[in-house]
Design a protein around this motif. Structure first.
Motif, PDB file in Angstrom:
ATOM      1  N   SER A 219       0.822  -1.214   0.000  1.00 14.03           N
ATOM      2  CA  SER A 219       0.000   0.000   0.000  1.00 14.03           C
ATOM      3  C   SER A 219       0.856   1.265   0.000  1.00 14.03           C
ATOM      4  CB  SER A 219      -0.968  -0.017   1.175  1.00 14.03           C
ATOM      5  OG  SER A 219      -0.263  -0.017   2.376  1.00 14.03           O
ATOM      6  N   LEU A 220       2.118   1.163   0.440  1.00 12.06           N
ATOM      7  CA  LEU A 220       3.000   2.335   0.347  1.00 12.06           C
ATOM      8  C   LEU A 220       3.262   2.672  -1.119  1.00 12.06           C
ATOM      9  CD1 LEU A 220       5.673   1.710   3.134  1.00 12.06           C
ATOM     10  CD2 LEU A 220       3.682   3.200   3.202  1.00 12.06           C
ATOM     11  N   GLU A 222       1.235   1.881  -3.560  1.00 12.90           N
ATOM     12  CA  GLU A 222      -0.027   2.377  -4.126  1.00 12.90           C
ATOM     13  C   GLU A 222      -0.238   3.842  -3.767  1.00 12.90           C
ATOM     14  OE1 GLU A 222      -2.542  -1.755  -4.467  1.00 12.90           O
ATOM     15  OE2 GLU A 222      -2.985  -0.422  -2.799  1.00 12.90           O
ATOM     16  N   ALA A 223       0.080   4.186  -2.509  1.00 12.34           N
ATOM     17  CA  ALA A 223      -0.056   5.577  -2.089  1.00 12.34           C
ATOM     18  C   ALA A 223       0.847   6.459  -2.948  1.00 12.34           C
ATOM     19  CB  ALA A 223       0.300   5.724  -0.614  1.00 12.34           C
ATOM     20  N   ALA A 224       2.076   6.001  -3.178  1.00 14.81           N
ATOM     21  CA  ALA A 224       3.014   6.785  -3.993  1.00 14.81           C
ATOM     22  C   ALA A 224       2.484   6.948  -5.420  1.00 14.81           C
ATOM     23  CB  ALA A 224       4.383   6.116  -4.009  1.00 14.81           C
ATOM     24  N   LEU A 225       1.850   5.893  -5.950  1.00 15.72           N
ATOM     25  CA  LEU A 225       1.282   5.975  -7.301  1.00 15.72           C
ATOM     26  C   LEU A 225       0.206   7.048  -7.369  1.00 15.72           C
ATOM     27  CD1 LEU A 225       0.976   2.200  -8.246  1.00 15.72           C
ATOM     28  CD2 LEU A 225       2.229   3.926  -9.531  1.00 15.72           C
ATOM     29  N   THR A 226      -0.665   7.100  -6.338  1.00 22.42           N
ATOM     30  CA  THR A 226      -1.732   8.104  -6.364  1.00 22.42           C
ATOM     31  C   THR A 226      -1.181   9.497  -6.091  1.00 22.42           C
ATOM     32  OG1 THR A 226      -2.286   7.902  -4.029  1.00 22.42           O
ATOM     33  CG2 THR A 226      -3.427   6.425  -5.531  1.00 22.42           C
ATOM     34  N   LEU A 227       0.087   9.573  -5.686  1.00 23.22           N
ATOM     35  CA  LEU A 227       0.706  10.891  -5.495  1.00 23.22           C
ATOM     36  C   LEU A 227       1.592  11.246  -6.689  1.00 23.22           C
ATOM     37  CD1 LEU A 227       1.592  10.473  -1.751  1.00 23.22           C
ATOM     38  CD2 LEU A 227      -0.004  12.131  -2.677  1.00 23.22           C
ATOM     39  N   GLY A 228       1.430  10.476  -7.758  1.00 26.70           N
ATOM     40  CA  GLY A 228       2.088  10.844  -9.003  1.00 26.70           C
ATOM     41  C   GLY A 228       3.495  10.321  -9.162  1.00 26.70           C
ATOM     42  N   ALA A 229       3.939   9.376  -8.323  1.00 28.11           N
ATOM     43  CA  ALA A 229       5.285   8.822  -8.494  1.00 28.11           C
ATOM     44  C   ALA A 229       5.282   7.887  -9.692  1.00 28.11           C
ATOM     45  CB  ALA A 229       5.719   8.077  -7.236  1.00 28.11           C
ATOM     46  N   GLN A 233      11.051   6.553  -9.832  1.00 30.24           N
ATOM     47  CA  GLN A 233      10.783   7.245  -8.570  1.00 30.24           C
ATOM     48  C   GLN A 233      10.271   6.257  -7.531  1.00 30.24           C
ATOM     49  OE1 GLN A 233       8.042  10.273  -9.946  1.00 30.24           O
ATOM     50  NE2 GLN A 233       9.564  11.866  -9.620  1.00 30.24           N
ATOM     51  N   LYS A 237      12.443   6.322  -4.415  1.00 30.87           N
ATOM     52  CA  LYS A 237      11.856   7.137  -3.350  1.00 30.87           C
ATOM     53  C   LYS A 237      10.948   6.340  -2.418  1.00 30.87           C
ATOM     54  CE  LYS A 237      10.973  11.561  -4.449  1.00 30.87           C
ATOM     55  NZ  LYS A 237      10.277  12.638  -5.176  1.00 30.87           N
ATOM     56  N   VAL A 238      10.577   5.134  -2.812  1.00 28.33           N
ATOM     57  CA  VAL A 238       9.711   4.335  -1.941  1.00 28.33           C
ATOM     58  C   VAL A 238      10.371   3.013  -1.559  1.00 28.33           C
ATOM     59  CG1 VAL A 238       7.429   3.324  -1.636  1.00 28.33           C
ATOM     60  CG2 VAL A 238       7.684   5.370  -3.029  1.00 28.33           C
ATOM     61  N   PRO A 241      14.237   3.448   0.261  1.00 32.81           N
ATOM     62  CA  PRO A 241      14.201   3.948   1.653  1.00 32.81           C
ATOM     63  C   PRO A 241      13.331   3.085   2.558  1.00 32.81           C
ATOM     64  CG  PRO A 241      13.027   5.444   0.167  1.00 32.81           C
ATOM     65  CD  PRO A 241      13.737   4.466  -0.690  1.00 32.81           C
ATOM     66  N   GLY A 242      12.303   2.463   1.988  1.00 32.48           N
ATOM     67  CA  GLY A 242      11.405   1.651   2.803  1.00 32.48           C
ATOM     68  C   GLY A 242      12.052   0.391   3.338  1.00 32.48           C
TER      69      GLY A 242
ATOM     70  N   PRO B 102      -1.829  11.705  -9.913  1.00 29.73           N
ATOM     71  CA  PRO B 102      -2.045  12.673  -8.835  1.00 29.73           C
ATOM     72  C   PRO B 102      -3.349  13.454  -8.985  1.00 29.73           C
ATOM     73  CG  PRO B 102      -0.391  13.472 -10.376  1.00 29.73           C
ATOM     74  CD  PRO B 102      -0.732  12.079 -10.800  1.00 29.73           C
ATOM     75  N   PHE B 108      -6.167   5.982   2.266  1.00 28.19           N
ATOM     76  CA  PHE B 108      -6.447   4.562   2.469  1.00 28.19           C
ATOM     77  C   PHE B 108      -6.926   4.304   3.898  1.00 28.19           C
ATOM     78  CE2 PHE B 108      -3.427   5.023  -0.882  1.00 28.19           C
ATOM     79  CZ  PHE B 108      -3.671   4.018  -1.778  1.00 28.19           C
ATOM     80  N   TRP B 116       9.659   6.611   6.798  1.00 29.19           N
ATOM     81  CA  TRP B 116      11.026   7.152   6.840  1.00 29.19           C
ATOM     82  C   TRP B 116      11.044   8.656   6.604  1.00 29.19           C
ATOM     83  CZ3 TRP B 116       8.985   3.938   3.217  1.00 29.19           C
ATOM     84  CH2 TRP B 116       8.821   4.450   1.934  1.00 29.19           C
ATOM     85  N   ASN B 129       7.176  15.236  -6.691  1.00 27.44           N
ATOM     86  CA  ASN B 129       6.975  14.397  -7.878  1.00 27.44           C
ATOM     87  C   ASN B 129       6.534  15.221  -9.072  1.00 27.44           C
ATOM     88  OD1 ASN B 129       7.667  11.965  -6.780  1.00 27.44           O
ATOM     89  ND2 ASN B 129       5.595  11.482  -6.105  1.00 27.44           N
TER      90      ASN B 129
END
Lengths: 325, 302
Positions: A219-220, A222-229, A233, A237-238, A241-242, B102, B108, B116, B129
């Motif tokens: 889901s991290l 997926e969240a990044a995808l909905t934030l345009g990553a 990236q 960026k996910v 670092p994750g 976006p 969710f 992090w 982004n």
């Protein structure tokens, strides 16, 4: 109620210990084996299967300082007694392969201060340093390829299918079996040693790190995808670092594995490093030196792990599990 | 006991009615046309969503409710682009969506803040982004953090926040990327009742102050009526539109309205749609054995 609870706390599952108790028990973890060793070494009636001859008497083959099995000593004494000859004298002793703590401590000191017996030989600290460089260069090389490859396999299904089946097969091949091959290709010095540790570490590393990477919460992403990553990236960026703190933990365990391959690796080609020292000393029956060397390896391992775990707290301040351990 | 005399949930007073008339004249932000989703396996096909069609207008608040297994999560994941529909169209501002982006922000149910990153860096994520400079992203992120009232926690890590605070950051993070529509998948489902009530009021406050259309999934009937302009009621097996209800409760919404006739009538209607009488009645009845007669005056016998 409370007193009752305190009494039984050591039997309660997953209850945290109070700070003082925690420290005391940690100390005991080292203290108890040492105590056991002292008991076996210094209390004459515990174990001591041998007799060290102090006075040979009239037994023809006894010599002063000789170690003789207790039963044989008793037999010979009886024989002397019945023949009215001078009976031998001796004190209980442990076998030569179990030196007493004080002997090992003395050996620890003297092994660093005694000059090598031949000029071509190395001082103990030189052999040690040689071993450390071999382990760390092999581990560094393995990580240099293994970590990125593991992360990529854990992130992209195609990469996972391309690499993992082969790696899975290869990791069952015993690393020391490649010794002769490594010598043929890389010569007799450090090359094949590094190669053996590399083979022993690398294939496990790829699989462990790809599995760790796969455990990242989807889901991290997926969240990044909905934030345009987008594509890369997501990786940089996910994913990276994750999983970094978990990979760091894996690396600590893998470094331990690298050390276990050291002894085998150092026997390949020209024997070198700490293994050379150990085999040499064992040949002279200087088991106190052997124990001292083994002990030093343990201390180096433990110290490097403590340093790495301290470092983790600084590197990953956001990671709860790191800060607990 | 006499049953309450309730008005029909279809009755709207003039203020509510004119509000809906104005709402329907606004631009259409999201249009869903004949959406179907079939999960195929080697054994059988399961239809999760069947012929779903609806529109949401600009700055409209739409709730989706339905019994478990009605595919409401699947629906919102398709709208977000995280899953693809078997057939049908999803149009955002008149053009079909392709994959996640976006322009459709998502909050969710689980906590999906990046552990992090600090609160501030989490909110900056979407802005960076989109190519914003670090400085402008930071100042903009701080405005969104102010909006959800967490300026004191801007430099904390998510693990140091409570559940409610985490979801406020998640809302700020989604809004910072300036989506056309905010998709919320049971965002308050994991919170305790008091925090949830507070978060609902918060969300209405945010919605009132910025240009955002919200599609909100919940299984809590009161939450749906309290928040929504219209409620899309789905039924299960297969997931179909049951009814699209215009909530007759006037705005601004207050918690006191929970006991107004309009509210209760709507609630009754939702209840009837989702838990129809007799549908799961008889086999659910417990076969109770009496274990005691002691103190049997706990309630009067009927």
């Amino acid at each position: 109620m409370t007193t009752n609870k305190q009494k039984n706390r050591w039997l309660e599952p997953r209850i945290e210990l109070p700070a003082t108790e925690y420290r005391l028990i940690t100390l005991a973890s080292f203290f108890l084996p040492i105590l056991l060793w002292c008991l076996v070494s210094y209390v004459p009636f515990i174990w001591h299967p041998n007799i060290q001859i102090t006075e040979p008497g009239e037994v023809s083959y006894f010599k002063e300082g000789m170690l003789i099995k207790r039963e044989i000593f008793a037999l010979e004494s009886e024989k002397m007694l019945s023949q009215a000859k001078k009976i031998p004298q001796g004190i209980p002793a442990n076998p030569i392969y179990l030196p007493a703590p004080d002997e090992v401590v003395r050996a620890l000191y003297t092994s660093f201060t005694t000059e090598p017996q031949r000029r071509s030989e190395q001082w103990l600290h030189e052999s040690l340093w040689h071993s450390v460089t071999v382990v760390f260069s092999a581990f560094f090389l393995s990580s240099l390829i293994g970590i990125p490859l593991g992360i990529i396999c854990g992130t992209y299904a195609a990469a996972s299918r391309l690499f993992e089946p082969f790696v899975e097969f290869f990791r069952y091949l015993p690393a020391p079996a490649f010794g002769a091959l490594a010598v043929a290709i890389l010569g007799i010095y450090d090359g094949p040693k590094i190669a053996i540790i590399f083979i022993g570490t690398f294939f496990q590393q790829v699989l462990i790190i790809s599995n760790t990477t796969r455990k990242l919460d989807l889901s991290l992403l997926e969240a990044a995808l909905t934030l345009g990553a987008k594509k890369l990236q997501l990786l940089f960026k996910v994913v990276i670092p994750g999983v970094l703190p978990d990979i760091y933990r894996d690396q600590r365990i893998l470094l331990g594995w690298a050390w276990t391959y050291l002894i085998v690796a150092e026997l390949i080609g020209t024997s070198s490093g700490i293994t050379w020292f150990i085999t040499q000393q064992a040949r002279y029956k200087n088991f106190d030196n052997v124990f001292a060397a083994i002990f030093i390896i343990g201390v180096i391992g433990l110290l490097s792990d403590i340093i790495l775990s301290r470092l983790a707290k600084r590197l990953f301040p956001w990671d709860k599990s790191v800060n607990k351990s | 006991m006499k049953p309450l005399q309730l008005p029909s949930y279809l009755d709207q007073d003039t203020a509510v009615k004119s509000r809906f008339d104005a709402l329907k004249n606004r631009d259409v932000i999201l249009e869903v046309k004949q959406l179907n989703k079939v999960f195929s396996s080697s054994k059988n096909d399961v239809t999760a969503l069947k012929d779903i069609s609806f529109v949401t207008h600009r700055r409209e608040f739409v709730c989706v409710i339905g019994p478990s297994g009605c595919g409401k999560s699947t629906l919102i994941r398709i709208l977000a682009g995280l899953e693809s529909a078997t057939n049908g169209d999803v149009l955002l501002d008149g053009s079909p969506i392709s994959g996640p982006g976006p322009d459709r922000g998502m909050v969710f149910q689980g906590y999906t803040l990046f552990p992090w990153l600090t609160v501030k860096r989490n909110v900056m994520f979407g802005l960076l982004n989109q190519g914003a400079s670090a400085a402008s992203a930071e100042s903009e992120a701080m405005q969104w953090i102010d909006l959800v009232g967490l300026q004191r926690f801007a430099n904390n890590y998510p693990d140091q926040l409570s559940g409610g605070m985490k979801q406020r950051v998640a809302i700020a993070r989604a809004l910072a990327a300036k989506p056309r529509i905010l998709l919320m998948d049971e965002p308050f489902g994991a919170l305790d009742a008091q925090t949830r009530a507070k978060m609902q009021s918060y969300l209405l406050e945010i919605w009132r102050n910025i240009d955002i259309t919200i599609l909100f999934i919940t299984h809590d009937l009161d939450e749906a009526i309290y928040l929504a302009d219209r409620i899309l009621v789905l039924k299960a097996n297969p997931g179909e539109v049951h009814e699209l209800i215009e909530v007759p409760v006037p705005r601004p919404r207050k918690t006191e309205q929970f006991i107004t006739p309009a509210f209760v009538a709507t609630r009754k209607r939702l209840d009837d749609l989702i838990h129809p009488i007799g549908a799961d009645g008889d086999d659910d009845k417990l076969n109770m054995i009496r274990f005691t007669q002691a103190g049997d005056d706990i309630e009067p016998t009927e």
